[in-house]
Design a protein around this motif. Sequence first.
Motif, PDB file in Angstrom:
ATOM      1  N   ASP A  71       6.652  -4.670  11.419  1.00 24.55           N
ATOM      2  CA  ASP A  71       5.331  -5.225  11.174  1.00 24.55           C
ATOM      3  C   ASP A  71       4.876  -5.868  12.479  1.00 24.55           C
ATOM      4  OD1 ASP A  71       3.045  -6.244  10.053  1.00 24.55           O
ATOM      5  OD2 ASP A  71       4.042  -7.989   9.193  1.00 24.55           O
ATOM      6  N   THR A  72       3.875  -5.285  13.107  1.00 22.91           N
ATOM      7  CA  THR A  72       3.412  -5.783  14.397  1.00 22.91           C
ATOM      8  C   THR A  72       2.152  -6.609  14.206  1.00 22.91           C
ATOM      9  OG1 THR A  72       4.244  -3.759  15.398  1.00 22.91           O
ATOM     10  CG2 THR A  72       2.783  -5.097  16.732  1.00 22.91           C
ATOM     11  N   ASN A  73       2.198  -7.831  14.723  1.00 24.28           N
ATOM     12  CA  ASN A  73       0.976  -8.644  14.731  1.00 24.28           C
ATOM     13  C   ASN A  73       0.630  -8.967  16.178  1.00 24.28           C
ATOM     14  OD1 ASN A  73       2.476 -10.933  15.562  1.00 24.28           O
ATOM     15  ND2 ASN A  73       2.917 -11.475  13.439  1.00 24.28           N
ATOM     16  N   ASP A  74      -0.317  -9.851  16.392  1.00 29.24           N
ATOM     17  CA  ASP A  74      -0.783 -10.149  17.746  1.00 29.24           C
ATOM     18  C   ASP A  74       0.287 -10.787  18.625  1.00 29.24           C
ATOM     19  OD1 ASP A  74      -3.218  -9.154  17.061  1.00 29.24           O
ATOM     20  OD2 ASP A  74      -4.095 -11.105  16.586  1.00 29.24           O
ATOM     21  N   TYR A  75       1.279 -11.425  18.021  1.00 27.11           N
ATOM     22  CA  TYR A  75       2.219 -12.215  18.804  1.00 27.11           C
ATOM     23  C   TYR A  75       3.606 -11.594  18.942  1.00 27.11           C
ATOM     24  CZ  TYR A  75      -1.448 -15.563  17.907  1.00 27.11           C
ATOM     25  OH  TYR A  75      -2.657 -16.174  17.827  1.00 27.11           O
ATOM     26  N   CYS A  76       4.058 -10.893  17.928  1.00 22.84           N
ATOM     27  CA  CYS A  76       5.417 -10.359  17.990  1.00 22.84           C
ATOM     28  C   CYS A  76       5.590  -9.201  17.017  1.00 22.84           C
ATOM     29  CB  CYS A  76       6.442 -11.452  17.673  1.00 22.84           C
ATOM     30  SG  CYS A  76       6.270 -12.143  16.025  1.00 22.84           S
ATOM     31  N   MET A  77       6.763  -8.599  17.077  1.00 26.79           N
ATOM     32  CA  MET A  77       7.097  -7.496  16.186  1.00 26.79           C
ATOM     33  C   MET A  77       8.228  -7.964  15.283  1.00 26.79           C
ATOM     34  SD  MET A  77       8.212  -3.575  17.108  1.00 26.79           S
ATOM     35  CE  MET A  77       7.817  -3.919  18.780  1.00 26.79           C
ATOM     36  N   ASN A  78       8.007  -7.931  13.986  1.00 24.27           N
ATOM     37  CA  ASN A  78       9.002  -8.394  13.028  1.00 24.27           C
ATOM     38  C   ASN A  78       9.475  -7.233  12.169  1.00 24.27           C
ATOM     39  OD1 ASN A  78       8.692 -11.172  13.714  1.00 24.27           O
ATOM     40  ND2 ASN A  78       6.802 -11.186  12.518  1.00 24.27           N
ATOM     41  N   GLU A  79      10.770  -7.262  11.831  1.00 22.46           N
ATOM     42  CA  GLU A  79      11.273  -6.287  10.878  1.00 22.46           C
ATOM     43  C   GLU A  79      11.076  -6.848   9.476  1.00 22.46           C
ATOM     44  OE1 GLU A  79      15.166  -3.772   9.486  1.00 22.46           O
ATOM     45  OE2 GLU A  79      15.440  -5.564  10.682  1.00 22.46           O
ATOM     46  N   GLN A  80      10.508  -6.037   8.615  1.00 19.09           N
ATOM     47  CA  GLN A  80      10.286  -6.413   7.232  1.00 19.09           C
ATOM     48  C   GLN A  80      11.162  -5.537   6.347  1.00 19.09           C
ATOM     49  OE1 GLN A  80       8.307  -8.964   6.393  1.00 19.09           O
ATOM     50  NE2 GLN A  80       7.717  -9.247   8.525  1.00 19.09           N
ATOM     51  N   VAL A  81      11.656  -6.107   5.271  1.00 13.83           N
ATOM     52  CA  VAL A  81      12.436  -5.364   4.287  1.00 13.83           C
ATOM     53  C   VAL A  81      11.808  -5.627   2.927  1.00 13.83           C
ATOM     54  CG1 VAL A  81      14.687  -5.043   3.201  1.00 13.83           C
ATOM     55  CG2 VAL A  81      14.550  -5.557   5.647  1.00 13.83           C
ATOM     56  N   VAL A  82      11.589  -4.568   2.161  1.00 13.32           N
ATOM     57  CA  VAL A  82      11.029  -4.715   0.823  1.00 13.32           C
ATOM     58  C   VAL A  82      11.687  -3.689  -0.095  1.00 13.32           C
ATOM     59  CG1 VAL A  82       9.077  -3.159   1.255  1.00 13.32           C
ATOM     60  CG2 VAL A  82       8.868  -4.903  -0.501  1.00 13.32           C
ATOM     61  N   VAL A  83      11.872  -4.081  -1.352  1.00 16.32           N
ATOM     62  CA  VAL A  83      12.400  -3.176  -2.371  1.00 16.32           C
ATOM     63  C   VAL A  83      11.220  -2.645  -3.171  1.00 16.32           C
ATOM     64  CG1 VAL A  83      13.879  -2.942  -4.388  1.00 16.32           C
ATOM     65  CG2 VAL A  83      14.558  -4.469  -2.520  1.00 16.32           C
ATOM     66  N   LEU A  84      11.043  -1.337  -3.156  1.00 20.64           N
ATOM     67  CA  LEU A  84       9.935  -0.711  -3.866  1.00 20.64           C
ATOM     68  C   LEU A  84      10.392  -0.237  -5.237  1.00 20.64           C
ATOM     69  CD1 LEU A  84       8.463   1.484  -0.980  1.00 20.64           C
ATOM     70  CD2 LEU A  84       7.788  -0.833  -1.666  1.00 20.64           C
ATOM     71  N   ALA A  85       9.676  -0.653  -6.266  1.00 21.01           N
ATOM     72  CA  ALA A  85       9.944  -0.173  -7.624  1.00 21.01           C
ATOM     73  C   ALA A  85       9.184   1.140  -7.803  1.00 21.01           C
ATOM     74  CB  ALA A  85       9.489  -1.204  -8.652  1.00 21.01           C
ATOM     75  N   VAL A  86       9.916   2.209  -8.081  1.00 22.63           N
ATOM     76  CA  VAL A  86       9.344   3.552  -8.198  1.00 22.63           C
ATOM     77  C   VAL A  86       9.398   3.968  -9.658  1.00 22.63           C
ATOM     78  CG1 VAL A  86       9.571   5.961  -7.478  1.00 22.63           C
ATOM     79  CG2 VAL A  86      10.109   4.122  -5.862  1.00 22.63           C
ATOM     80  N   ASP A  87       8.225   4.241 -10.247  1.00 25.34           N
ATOM     81  CA  ASP A  87       8.195   4.701 -11.637  1.00 25.34           C
ATOM     82  C   ASP A  87       7.481   6.045 -11.699  1.00 25.34           C
ATOM     83  OD1 ASP A  87       5.486   4.134 -11.468  1.00 25.34           O
ATOM     84  OD2 ASP A  87       5.613   2.284 -12.627  1.00 25.34           O
ATOM     85  N   ARG A  88       7.180   6.516 -12.893  1.00 23.34           N
ATOM     86  CA  ARG A  88       6.599   7.861 -13.035  1.00 23.34           C
ATOM     87  C   ARG A  88       5.188   7.956 -12.475  1.00 23.34           C
ATOM     88  NH1 ARG A  88       4.304   8.765 -18.863  1.00 23.34           N
ATOM     89  NH2 ARG A  88       3.694   6.644 -19.374  1.00 23.34           N
ATOM     90  N   ASP A  89       4.531   6.817 -12.229  1.00 23.03           N
ATOM     91  CA  ASP A  89       3.189   6.843 -11.657  1.00 23.03           C
ATOM     92  C   ASP A  89       3.195   6.822 -10.129  1.00 23.03           C
ATOM     93  OD1 ASP A  89       1.885   6.915 -14.135  1.00 23.03           O
ATOM     94  OD2 ASP A  89       2.110   4.734 -14.354  1.00 23.03           O
ATOM     95  N   THR A  90       4.361   6.623  -9.520  1.00 19.07           N
ATOM     96  CA  THR A  90       4.451   6.621  -8.063  1.00 19.07           C
ATOM     97  C   THR A  90       4.304   8.061  -7.551  1.00 19.07           C
ATOM     98  OG1 THR A  90       5.957   4.725  -8.112  1.00 19.07           O
ATOM     99  CG2 THR A  90       5.870   5.999  -6.077  1.00 19.07           C
ATOM    100  N   VAL A  91       3.434   8.252  -6.580  1.00 18.99           N
ATOM    101  CA  VAL A  91       3.221   9.566  -5.980  1.00 18.99           C
ATOM    102  C   VAL A  91       4.198   9.714  -4.813  1.00 18.99           C
ATOM    103  CG1 VAL A  91       1.577  11.059  -4.780  1.00 18.99           C
ATOM    104  CG2 VAL A  91       0.785   9.565  -6.637  1.00 18.99           C
ATOM    105  N   ILE A  92       5.052  10.740  -4.869  1.00 17.62           N
ATOM    106  CA  ILE A  92       6.018  10.999  -3.800  1.00 17.62           C
ATOM    107  C   ILE A  92       5.735  12.398  -3.260  1.00 17.62           C
ATOM    108  CG2 ILE A  92       8.454  11.150  -3.161  1.00 17.62           C
ATOM    109  CD1 ILE A  92       9.100   9.426  -5.619  1.00 17.62           C
ATOM    110  N   ARG A  93       5.498  12.478  -1.942  1.00 18.62           N
ATOM    111  CA  ARG A  93       5.164  13.758  -1.319  1.00 18.62           C
ATOM    112  C   ARG A  93       5.874  13.873   0.025  1.00 18.62           C
ATOM    113  NH1 ARG A  93       1.524  16.240  -4.336  1.00 18.62           N
ATOM    114  NH2 ARG A  93      -0.022  15.060  -5.462  1.00 18.62           N
ATOM    115  N   ASP A  94       6.016  15.126   0.497  1.00 19.59           N
ATOM    116  CA  ASP A  94       6.547  15.322   1.843  1.00 19.59           C
ATOM    117  C   ASP A  94       5.388  15.274   2.840  1.00 19.59           C
ATOM    118  OD1 ASP A  94       5.272  17.830   1.852  1.00 19.59           O
ATOM    119  OD2 ASP A  94       7.129  18.954   1.590  1.00 19.59           O
ATOM    120  N   ALA A  95       5.680  15.480   4.108  1.00 18.28           N
ATOM    121  CA  ALA A  95       4.669  15.368   5.160  1.00 18.28           C
ATOM    122  C   ALA A  95       3.559  16.416   5.024  1.00 18.28           C
ATOM    123  CB  ALA A  95       5.334  15.493   6.524  1.00 18.28           C
ATOM    124  N   PHE A  96       3.822  17.502   4.277  1.00 16.46           N
ATOM    125  CA  PHE A  96       2.837  18.559   4.107  1.00 16.46           C
ATOM    126  C   PHE A  96       2.061  18.415   2.800  1.00 16.46           C
ATOM    127  CE2 PHE A  96       6.384  20.225   6.612  1.00 16.46           C
ATOM    128  CZ  PHE A  96       5.713  20.477   7.807  1.00 16.46           C
TER     129      PHE A  96
END
Length: 195
Positions: A43-68
């Motif tokens: 996560d880059t802001n005006d002052y520094c670059m921070n590493e962020q970690v988040v747990v994503l809850a994935v259910d049947r409404d989550t759209v998952i696609r490849d790069a194409f």
Amino acid sequence: MDDLIYNQRFWPDRGNVMRAEDAVIENISMDNRTGFVTISYRDTNDYCMNEQVVVLAVDRDTVIRDAFGNPMSFRDLRQGMTVDAEFSAMMTRSMPPQSRAYRITVVNRMEETHVTEGMVLDVDLNNRFLYTGNPNDIYSQIRFVITDSTVIRDRRGRQIRLRDLRIGDFVRVIHATFMTMSIPPQTTAFEVQVL
């Protein structure tokens, strides 16, 4: 799942959506019908670059696609993949925070890996960290995150647990190329082999 509300059947207005680009999947787990994908991203802001970690809850409404744009399923996701993610700005106060995933796009199927060999300096069982390097040179040290997917093997190639590693063991670690800018730097271990 703490106080996370993720069972809405609609996307909230676009102002409540957070985006992570070039995030790395650190861990994948399943609980009942909900999948959980732990990602780390810069996560880059005006002052520094921070590493962020988040747990994503994935259910049947989550759209998952490849790069194409081709559809993918939760089962197609793997640790080490690089993804772009869109998720709710409403998060739990847990560490790491949890949020509902709206869209996951697989950018790169597998992240490149590096190999580091070194002496075990410390094994933090509570936080699941493995420290390696020279005890007299903090700049040579690395903190490895041990996930549920990390494979640890003894000298004979048998799978062992993190608690079986001992200070002074010499190990080869296959890990992500991405490292935090902290001292010591931190990265995810995919495989640990006692030499």
